[in-house]
Design a protein around this motif. Structure first.
Motif, PDB file in Angstrom:
ATOM      1  N   GLY A  79      20.360  48.671  62.095  1.00 51.93           N
ATOM      2  CA  GLY A  79      19.093  48.449  61.407  1.00 51.93           C
ATOM      3  C   GLY A  79      17.967  49.282  61.975  1.00 51.93           C
ATOM      4  N   GLY A  80      16.780  48.919  61.574  1.00 49.77           N
ATOM      5  CA  GLY A  80      15.584  49.594  62.059  1.00 49.77           C
ATOM      6  C   GLY A  80      15.511  51.046  61.628  1.00 49.77           C
ATOM      7  N   GLU A  81      15.374  51.933  62.594  1.00 48.84           N
ATOM      8  CA  GLU A  81      15.247  53.373  62.322  1.00 48.84           C
ATOM      9  C   GLU A  81      16.546  53.978  61.787  1.00 48.84           C
ATOM     10  N   ARG A  82      17.662  53.299  61.985  1.00 45.83           N
ATOM     11  CA  ARG A  82      18.962  53.817  61.545  1.00 45.83           C
ATOM     12  C   ARG A  82      19.350  53.311  60.147  1.00 45.83           C
ATOM     13  N   TRP A  83      18.493  52.560  59.506  1.00 49.42           N
ATOM     14  CA  TRP A  83      18.851  51.920  58.244  1.00 49.42           C
ATOM     15  C   TRP A  83      19.170  52.932  57.148  1.00 49.42           C
ATOM     16  N   LEU A  84      18.434  54.020  57.086  1.00 48.87           N
ATOM     17  CA  LEU A  84      18.711  55.048  56.084  1.00 48.87           C
ATOM     18  C   LEU A  84      20.080  55.668  56.327  1.00 48.87           C
ATOM     19  N   CYS A  85      20.387  55.971  57.584  1.00 50.02           N
ATOM     20  CA  CYS A  85      21.710  56.529  57.916  1.00 50.02           C
ATOM     21  C   CYS A  85      22.822  55.523  57.631  1.00 50.02           C
ATOM     22  N   THR A  86      22.557  54.263  57.892  1.00 55.20           N
ATOM     23  CA  THR A  86      23.541  53.216  57.607  1.00 55.20           C
ATOM     24  C   THR A  86      23.832  53.158  56.113  1.00 55.20           C
ATOM     25  N   ASN A  87      22.785  53.163  55.299  1.00 57.71           N
ATOM     26  CA  ASN A  87      22.957  53.145  53.845  1.00 57.71           C
ATOM     27  C   ASN A  87      23.660  54.394  53.354  1.00 57.71           C
ATOM     28  N   LEU A  88      23.281  55.534  53.900  1.00 61.01           N
ATOM     29  CA  LEU A  88      23.880  56.805  53.495  1.00 61.01           C
ATOM     30  C   LEU A  88      25.370  56.837  53.842  1.00 61.01           C
ATOM     31  N   LEU A 144      27.636  57.962  44.288  1.00 61.77           N
ATOM     32  CA  LEU A 144      27.301  59.385  44.474  1.00 61.77           C
ATOM     33  C   LEU A 144      25.808  59.632  44.277  1.00 61.77           C
ATOM     34  N   LEU A 145      25.222  58.989  43.277  1.00 60.38           N
ATOM     35  CA  LEU A 145      23.775  59.117  43.073  1.00 60.38           C
ATOM     36  C   LEU A 145      23.008  58.576  44.281  1.00 60.38           C
ATOM     37  N   SER A 146      23.492  57.495  44.830  1.00 58.78           N
ATOM     38  CA  SER A 146      22.860  56.911  46.010  1.00 58.78           C
ATOM     39  C   SER A 146      23.003  57.820  47.223  1.00 58.78           C
ATOM     40  N   VAL A 147      24.143  58.499  47.353  1.00 57.20           N
ATOM     41  CA  VAL A 147      24.339  59.455  48.444  1.00 57.20           C
ATOM     42  C   VAL A 147      23.361  60.610  48.307  1.00 57.20           C
ATOM     43  N   CYS A 152      18.669  63.324  50.303  1.00 55.93           N
ATOM     44  CA  CYS A 152      17.361  63.963  50.056  1.00 55.93           C
ATOM     45  C   CYS A 152      16.284  63.325  50.932  1.00 55.93           C
ATOM     46  N   ARG A 153      16.290  62.016  51.027  1.00 53.57           N
ATOM     47  CA  ARG A 153      15.310  61.329  51.882  1.00 53.57           C
ATOM     48  C   ARG A 153      15.514  61.709  53.341  1.00 53.57           C
ATOM     49  N   LYS A 154      16.746  61.806  53.764  1.00 51.20           N
ATOM     50  CA  LYS A 154      17.043  62.173  55.150  1.00 51.20           C
ATOM     51  C   LYS A 154      16.597  63.608  55.435  1.00 51.20           C
ATOM     52  N   CYS A 155      16.826  64.507  54.511  1.00 53.23           N
ATOM     53  CA  CYS A 155      16.418  65.908  54.672  1.00 53.23           C
ATOM     54  C   CYS A 155      14.893  66.045  54.723  1.00 53.23           C
ATOM     55  N   LEU A 156      14.196  65.154  54.047  1.00 53.43           N
ATOM     56  CA  LEU A 156      12.730  65.182  54.070  1.00 53.43           C
ATOM     57  C   LEU A 156      12.166  64.520  55.312  1.00 53.43           C
ATOM     58  N   GLY A 157      13.036  64.014  56.171  1.00 54.29           N
ATOM     59  CA  GLY A 157      12.599  63.404  57.423  1.00 54.29           C
ATOM     60  C   GLY A 157      12.232  61.951  57.316  1.00 54.29           C
ATOM     61  N   GLU A 158      12.557  61.314  56.213  1.00 51.60           N
ATOM     62  CA  GLU A 158      12.260  59.898  56.028  1.00 51.60           C
ATOM     63  C   GLU A 158      13.205  59.038  56.856  1.00 51.60           C
ATOM     64  N   THR A 159      12.771  57.862  57.227  1.00 47.99           N
ATOM     65  CA  THR A 159      13.622  56.932  57.969  1.00 47.99           C
ATOM     66  C   THR A 159      13.804  55.618  57.214  1.00 47.99           C
ATOM     67  N   THR A 160      13.127  55.445  56.089  1.00 42.64           N
ATOM     68  CA  THR A 160      13.254  54.217  55.306  1.00 42.64           C
ATOM     69  C   THR A 160      14.004  54.527  54.008  1.00 42.64           C
ATOM     70  N   VAL A 161      14.567  53.496  53.409  1.00 48.23           N
ATOM     71  CA  VAL A 161      15.344  53.705  52.186  1.00 48.23           C
ATOM     72  C   VAL A 161      14.483  53.760  50.927  1.00 48.23           C
ATOM     73  N   ILE A 162      13.260  53.220  50.993  1.00 47.87           N
ATOM     74  CA  ILE A 162      12.391  53.287  49.812  1.00 47.87           C
ATOM     75  C   ILE A 162      11.073  53.951  50.164  1.00 47.87           C
TER      76      ILE A 162
END
Length: 162
Positions: A79-88, A144-147, A152-162
């Motif tokens: 969780g936390g800062e890793r949540w985007l990576c977890t979802n991805l 696949l759409l979610s990936v 894209c969010r990860k490449c933009l440097g985001e750490t949240t899913v929304i």
């Protein structure tokens, strides 16, 4: 009562977001897939498809509610800062495992396509397998759409899913 308003706003924000809509579609398509298979007579490699469908339906449900209730910080290690990576990671693994599931459903559907004829009077699983194959394709597309969205969010440097 005023303390509920920010929570309601964050819930509505997530439900209206791209990821919220995709998660709802993943849950609906996944449920459609495993209910279609479980309600019919199945055998052999269909067990793998059912395993993938139920596993990722449950995991997606958990991710959906944790994000919806904004409780991802409570998840240890993921969780936390890793949540985007977890979802991805979850979405990528789901998409990869849905590909062989699609192959299994298409193969099984093709093997019994003969019983789709009007002259065939015995019970036939053709329509069930075809419906399951369509649901599996829709699930894979949603993951696949979610990936793509998460990458894209990860490449933009985001750490949240929304």
């Amino acid at each position: 009562m005023p303390t509920l308003r920010p929570d309601l706003k964050s819930i509505l924000k997530f439900l209206r977001s791209f990821l919220g809509i995709i998660r709802i579609l993943q849950i609906v398509f996944g449920a459609g897939l495993w209910v279609t298979i479980a309600a019919s007579k199945y055998d052999g490699s269909i067990h793998f498809v059912l395993f993938v469908a139920v596993l990722f339906w449950l995991l997606t449900l958990a991710l959906f509610f944790l994000t919806l209730l904004d409780k991802q910080d409570l998840v240890p290690l993921l969780g936390g800062e890793r949540w985007l990576c977890t979802n991805l990671t979850h979405d990528a693994v789901a998409a990869v495992l849905y590909l062989p599931a699609i192959g299994v459903m298409i193969f099984k559907t093709g093997r019994i396509s003969y019983c789709n004829l009007e002259q065939y009077t015995e019970p036939c699983q053709y329509k069930v397998y075809l419906t399951a194959a369509v649901f599996a394709c829709l699930c894979c597309l949603a993951y696949l759409l979610s990936v793509i969205y998460g990458a894209c969010r990860k490449c933009l440097g985001e750490t949240t899913v929304i």
